[in-house]
Design a protein around this motif. Structure first.
Motif, PDB file in Angstrom:
ATOM      1  N   MET A  29       0.842  -1.200   0.000  1.00 52.91           N
ATOM      2  CA  MET A  29       0.000   0.000   0.000  1.00 52.91           C
ATOM      3  C   MET A  29       0.876   1.249   0.000  1.00 52.91           C
ATOM      4  SD  MET A  29      -2.976   1.066   2.719  1.00 52.91           S
ATOM      5  CE  MET A  29      -3.889   2.608   2.520  1.00 52.91           C
ATOM      6  N   ASN A  30       0.525   2.226  -0.850  1.00 55.34           N
ATOM      7  CA  ASN A  30       1.302   3.447  -0.924  1.00 55.34           C
ATOM      8  C   ASN A  30       1.136   4.282   0.338  1.00 55.34           C
ATOM      9  OD1 ASN A  30       2.089   2.790  -3.540  1.00 55.34           O
ATOM     10  ND2 ASN A  30       0.353   3.868  -4.463  1.00 55.34           N
ATOM     11  N   ALA A  31       2.183   5.066   0.661  1.00 54.93           N
ATOM     12  CA  ALA A  31       2.103   5.964   1.813  1.00 54.93           C
ATOM     13  C   ALA A  31       1.120   7.096   1.550  1.00 54.93           C
ATOM     14  CB  ALA A  31       3.492   6.523   2.134  1.00 54.93           C
ATOM     15  N   VAL A  32       0.858   7.380   0.296  1.00 50.89           N
ATOM     16  CA  VAL A  32      -0.052   8.468  -0.100  1.00 50.89           C
ATOM     17  C   VAL A  32      -1.066   7.914  -1.084  1.00 50.89           C
ATOM     18  CG1 VAL A  32      -0.205  10.620  -1.413  1.00 50.89           C
ATOM     19  CG2 VAL A  32       1.598  10.330   0.287  1.00 50.89           C
ATOM     20  N   SER A  33      -2.343   8.173  -0.847  1.00 49.47           N
ATOM     21  CA  SER A  33      -3.376   7.689  -1.764  1.00 49.47           C
ATOM     22  C   SER A  33      -3.961   8.797  -2.619  1.00 49.47           C
ATOM     23  CB  SER A  33      -4.510   7.013  -0.985  1.00 49.47           C
ATOM     24  OG  SER A  33      -5.119   7.942  -0.086  1.00 49.47           O
ATOM     25  N   ASN A  34      -3.854  10.052  -2.164  1.00 43.72           N
ATOM     26  CA  ASN A  34      -4.353  11.160  -2.983  1.00 43.72           C
ATOM     27  C   ASN A  34      -3.426  12.355  -2.869  1.00 43.72           C
ATOM     28  OD1 ASN A  34      -5.060  12.003  -0.377  1.00 43.72           O
ATOM     29  ND2 ASN A  34      -6.956  12.983  -1.051  1.00 43.72           N
ATOM     30  N   VAL A  35      -3.310  13.089  -3.973  1.00 42.70           N
ATOM     31  CA  VAL A  35      -2.362  14.196  -4.082  1.00 42.70           C
ATOM     32  C   VAL A  35      -3.078  15.398  -4.670  1.00 42.70           C
ATOM     33  CG1 VAL A  35      -0.255  15.009  -5.246  1.00 42.70           C
ATOM     34  CG2 VAL A  35      -0.369  12.667  -4.363  1.00 42.70           C
ATOM     35  N   LEU A  36      -2.763  16.577  -4.134  1.00 34.96           N
ATOM     36  CA  LEU A  36      -3.196  17.840  -4.731  1.00 34.96           C
ATOM     37  C   LEU A  36      -1.998  18.452  -5.437  1.00 34.96           C
ATOM     38  CD1 LEU A  36      -5.163  20.251  -5.156  1.00 34.96           C
ATOM     39  CD2 LEU A  36      -4.226  21.200  -3.017  1.00 34.96           C
ATOM     40  N   ILE A  37      -2.186  18.799  -6.695  1.00 36.33           N
ATOM     41  CA  ILE A  37      -1.155  19.515  -7.449  1.00 36.33           C
ATOM     42  C   ILE A  37      -1.634  20.939  -7.660  1.00 36.33           C
ATOM     43  CG2 ILE A  37       0.090  19.662  -9.638  1.00 36.33           C
ATOM     44  CD1 ILE A  37      -0.097  16.607  -9.784  1.00 36.33           C
ATOM     45  N   VAL A  38      -0.803  21.883  -7.266  1.00 32.93           N
ATOM     46  CA  VAL A  38      -1.115  23.301  -7.415  1.00 32.93           C
ATOM     47  C   VAL A  38      -0.329  23.818  -8.608  1.00 32.93           C
ATOM     48  CG1 VAL A  38      -1.166  25.556  -6.297  1.00 32.93           C
ATOM     49  CG2 VAL A  38      -1.431  23.469  -4.918  1.00 32.93           C
ATOM     50  N   GLY A  39      -1.029  24.142  -9.693  1.00 35.35           N
ATOM     51  CA  GLY A  39      -0.378  24.618 -10.897  1.00 35.35           C
ATOM     52  C   GLY A  39      -0.574  23.673 -12.059  1.00 35.35           C
ATOM     53  N   GLY A  40      -1.123  24.196 -13.163  1.00 32.03           N
ATOM     54  CA  GLY A  40      -1.449  23.373 -14.317  1.00 32.03           C
ATOM     55  C   GLY A  40      -0.563  23.619 -15.514  1.00 32.03           C
ATOM     56  N   GLY A  41       0.718  23.934 -15.271  1.00 36.60           N
ATOM     57  CA  GLY A  41       1.673  24.053 -16.363  1.00 36.60           C
ATOM     58  C   GLY A  41       2.260  22.697 -16.726  1.00 36.60           C
ATOM     59  N   ILE A  42       3.401  22.714 -17.402  1.00 39.26           N
ATOM     60  CA  ILE A  42       3.997  21.466 -17.875  1.00 39.26           C
ATOM     61  C   ILE A  42       4.349  20.546 -16.713  1.00 39.26           C
ATOM     62  CG2 ILE A  42       6.013  20.486 -19.040  1.00 39.26           C
ATOM     63  CD1 ILE A  42       5.991  22.954 -20.872  1.00 39.26           C
ATOM     64  N   GLY A  43       5.010  21.073 -15.686  1.00 43.24           N
ATOM     65  CA  GLY A  43       5.405  20.240 -14.562  1.00 43.24           C
ATOM     66  C   GLY A  43       4.211  19.673 -13.815  1.00 43.24           C
ATOM     67  N   GLY A  44       3.216  20.518 -13.539  1.00 41.72           N
ATOM     68  CA  GLY A  44       2.039  20.059 -12.823  1.00 41.72           C
ATOM     69  C   GLY A  44       1.262  19.012 -13.586  1.00 41.72           C
ATOM     70  N   LEU A  45       1.079  19.231 -14.884  1.00 40.67           N
ATOM     71  CA  LEU A  45       0.336  18.270 -15.698  1.00 40.67           C
ATOM     72  C   LEU A  45       1.090  16.948 -15.832  1.00 40.67           C
ATOM     73  CD1 LEU A  45      -1.134  20.591 -18.453  1.00 40.67           C
ATOM     74  CD2 LEU A  45      -2.439  19.091 -16.940  1.00 40.67           C
ATOM     75  N   CYS A  46       2.395  17.014 -16.025  1.00 36.82           N
ATOM     76  CA  CYS A  46       3.156  15.763 -16.125  1.00 36.82           C
ATOM     77  C   CYS A  46       3.128  15.002 -14.807  1.00 36.82           C
ATOM     78  CB  CYS A  46       4.589  16.049 -16.568  1.00 36.82           C
ATOM     79  SG  CYS A  46       4.737  16.470 -18.321  1.00 36.82           S
ATOM     80  N   ALA A  47       3.189  15.732 -13.689  1.00 38.17           N
ATOM     81  CA  ALA A  47       3.087  15.070 -12.391  1.00 38.17           C
ATOM     82  C   ALA A  47       1.727  14.408 -12.228  1.00 38.17           C
ATOM     83  CB  ALA A  47       3.345  16.067 -11.264  1.00 38.17           C
ATOM     84  N   ALA A  48       0.665  15.113 -12.621  1.00 35.75           N
ATOM     85  CA  ALA A  48      -0.681  14.552 -12.525  1.00 35.75           C
ATOM     86  C   ALA A  48      -0.807  13.278 -13.354  1.00 35.75           C
ATOM     87  CB  ALA A  48      -1.709  15.588 -12.970  1.00 35.75           C
ATOM     88  N   ILE A  49      -0.287  13.318 -14.572  1.00 37.90           N
ATOM     89  CA  ILE A  49      -0.355  12.156 -15.462  1.00 37.90           C
ATOM     90  C   ILE A  49       0.463  10.999 -14.900  1.00 37.90           C
ATOM     91  CG2 ILE A  49       0.364  11.312 -17.734  1.00 37.90           C
ATOM     92  CD1 ILE A  49      -0.344  14.223 -18.739  1.00 37.90           C
ATOM     93  N   ALA A  50       1.681  11.292 -14.443  1.00 37.04           N
ATOM     94  CA  ALA A  50       2.548  10.242 -13.908  1.00 37.04           C
ATOM     95  C   ALA A  50       1.926   9.582 -12.682  1.00 37.04           C
ATOM     96  CB  ALA A  50       3.916  10.825 -13.561  1.00 37.04           C
ATOM     97  N   LEU A  51       1.340  10.378 -11.799  1.00 34.38           N
ATOM     98  CA  LEU A  51       0.737   9.831 -10.584  1.00 34.38           C
ATOM     99  C   LEU A  51      -0.520   9.025 -10.893  1.00 34.38           C
ATOM    100  CD1 LEU A  51       1.237  12.896  -8.229  1.00 34.38           C
ATOM    101  CD2 LEU A  51       2.452  10.712  -8.119  1.00 34.38           C
ATOM    102  N   ARG A  52      -1.331   9.506 -11.824  1.00 34.53           N
ATOM    103  CA  ARG A  52      -2.535   8.747 -12.195  1.00 34.53           C
ATOM    104  C   ARG A  52      -2.151   7.411 -12.825  1.00 34.53           C
ATOM    105  NH1 ARG A  52      -5.906   7.617 -10.380  1.00 34.53           N
ATOM    106  NH2 ARG A  52      -7.375   7.244 -12.095  1.00 34.53           N
ATOM    107  N   ARG A  53      -1.110   7.398 -13.618  1.00 34.44           N
ATOM    108  CA  ARG A  53      -0.686   6.128 -14.223  1.00 34.44           C
ATOM    109  C   ARG A  53      -0.211   5.132 -13.158  1.00 34.44           C
ATOM    110  NH1 ARG A  53      -1.374   6.784 -19.519  1.00 34.44           N
ATOM    111  NH2 ARG A  53      -0.441   8.495 -20.717  1.00 34.44           N
ATOM    112  N   LYS A  54       0.155   5.629 -11.984  1.00 36.49           N
ATOM    113  CA  LYS A  54       0.549   4.774 -10.859  1.00 36.49           C
ATOM    114  C   LYS A  54      -0.629   4.467  -9.940  1.00 36.49           C
ATOM    115  CE  LYS A  54       5.139   4.617 -11.507  1.00 36.49           C
ATOM    116  NZ  LYS A  54       5.947   3.387 -11.576  1.00 36.49           N
ATOM    117  N   GLY A  55      -1.814   4.939 -10.279  1.00 33.55           N
ATOM    118  CA  GLY A  55      -3.000   4.610  -9.506  1.00 33.55           C
ATOM    119  C   GLY A  55      -3.303   5.536  -8.348  1.00 33.55           C
ATOM    120  N   ILE A  56      -2.619   6.664  -8.263  1.00 32.52           N
ATOM    121  CA  ILE A  56      -2.853   7.621  -7.185  1.00 32.52           C
ATOM    122  C   ILE A  56      -3.910   8.626  -7.615  1.00 32.52           C
ATOM    123  CG2 ILE A  56      -1.774   9.470  -5.825  1.00 32.52           C
ATOM    124  CD1 ILE A  56       0.836   7.879  -5.970  1.00 32.52           C
TER     125      ILE A  56
END
Length: 374
Positions: free
Chosen positions: A1-28
């Motif tokens: 089980m992951n230490a974190v199950s949900n994440v808030l990303i503040v900022g929808g630029g390149i870094g924020g969007l790539c982080a969102a995509i990467a985390l969703r692909r890992k099931g978070i």
């Protein structure tokens, strides 16, 4: 089980969007908030060098936008008159089926990133940011600027140079500083010979041409702007032509075609580097919020994309959240500091007009460093 199950990303630029995509692909589970009410980006391009191409392929994104991009192999450096000085072969780090480098308009890239994030189930809300963060042992209570609330296992500040999250973590300790230079950009139809990244070394700055599509390229140049002067938007075309006065060859030909001030993108260059761990408790900074630098090596967005990939890997690699974030920092700090320091050095040498500065050597060293696994 992951230490974190949900994440808030503040900022929808390149870094924020790539982080969102990467985390969703890992099931978070991921929510993303973006301060802009219209989720748009300014219309110039971005260079994705070989290390970035590798990570975008790793994220499963590269194939989605290659058709709207321009794939190329090499980086060439020229004199102001267009005489070749060096040609640096690209490395196909993503595999032989992919190019070494990619040029793409920011709008085209944003379209793919935002549509992918939404398709993966990222909860996107526009027109708001965070007002207050209150941490405890198990999570972060978030008060948003519209008065709504949420609770998350981790908050990621990907909100850029003037990061609100950075201020909430560190107060006024880390403030962007003007470097003394500005960057100018202007789009043109692609010239046939610009099938690679072409950089032209000038007496007090540099200029370059980046292919973005079969029919599109953009010109950029950096200039010394002591005092960070205010620029009248109506005079930007004339000002840009003046900054390019020392260039001949293709740059000189293009200079006379710069007539529309509304198409000039002008940006003073500011930088910040958080010189300690980029997190406190359950709140982490990535991208420009932690390490904004100048575009002299073309790696600013690339470092944010790498941050996103590494974060997703570490958050799903076991251990406590603190252990995960420590591992994240161990993989990211020195690499990002090298890019930040090297980019700033290149700008400082331009301001000093240091003719003995080995810019070609610096570019080669950067390519060696970034080719290493992240």
């Amino acid at each position: 089980m992951n230490a974190v199950s949900n994440v808030l990303i503040v900022g929808g630029g390149i870094g924020g969007l790539c982080a969102a995509i990467a985390l969703r692909r890992k099931g978070i589970e991921v929510d993303l908030v973006e301060l802009k009410t219209e989720w748009t980006v300014y219309g110039v391009g971005i260079i994705q060098q070989s290390n970035v191409v590798r990570e975008m392929a790793h994220l499963g994104l590269l194939d989605a936008y290659l058709g709207a991009a321009y794939a190329f192999e090499d980086v060439a450096i020229y004199t102001t008159e267009g005489v070749p000085l060096a040609r640096i072969p690209g490395q196909r780090l993503a595999g032989p089926e992919y190019p070494a480098n990619v040029g793409i308009s920011r709008r085209a890239l944003h379209k793919v990133l935002s549509e992918t994030a939404i398709a993966l189930g990222v909860g996107v809300r526009l027109g708001l940011s965070v007002e207050r963060l209150e941490q405890d042992a198990s999570g972060v209570a978030v008060l948003f600027t519209d008065g709504s609330r949420g609770r998350y296992g981790l908050v990621v500040g990907a909100d850029g140079l003037f990061s609100k999250v950075r201020g909430l973590l560190f107060g006024d300790k880390y403030q962007p500083r003007f470097t003394g230079q500005s960057v100018w950009r202007y789009n043109f139809p692609r010239a046939a010979q610009i099938d690679h990244l072409a950089n032209y070394q000038g007496p007090s700055g540099n200029a370059g041409l980046v292919p973005l599509a079969d029919d599109l390229m953009y010109l950029f140049t950096t200039s010394y702007e002591p005092g960070n002067p205010w620029m009248d938007e109506a005079s930007l075309a004339a000002e840009l032509r003046q900054r390019l006065a020392g260039f001949g060859g293709l740059i000189g030909e293009l200079r006379e075609q710069i007539t529309d001030s509304t198409q000039v993108v002008y940006k003073p260059l500011e930088a910040v580097f958080v010189d300690e761990p980029w997190y406190r408790g359950r709140v982490l900074l990535i991208g420009d919020a932690a390490h904004a630098t100048t575009p002299h090596l073309g790696q600013g967005a690339g470092m944010a994309i790498e941050d996103a990939v590494v974060l997703s890997e570490e958050l799903t690699a076991g251990g406590s959240l603190d252990e995960q974030l420590r591992r994240f920092m161990a993989r990211r700090f020195e690499r990002c500091k090298f890019i930040s320091d090297s980019s700033l050095l290149a700008g400082e040498k331009e301001i000093q007009r240091a003719h003995d500065f080995d810019r070609i050597g610096l570019v080669k060293r950067m390519l060696e460093v970034t080719a290493q696994p992240i």
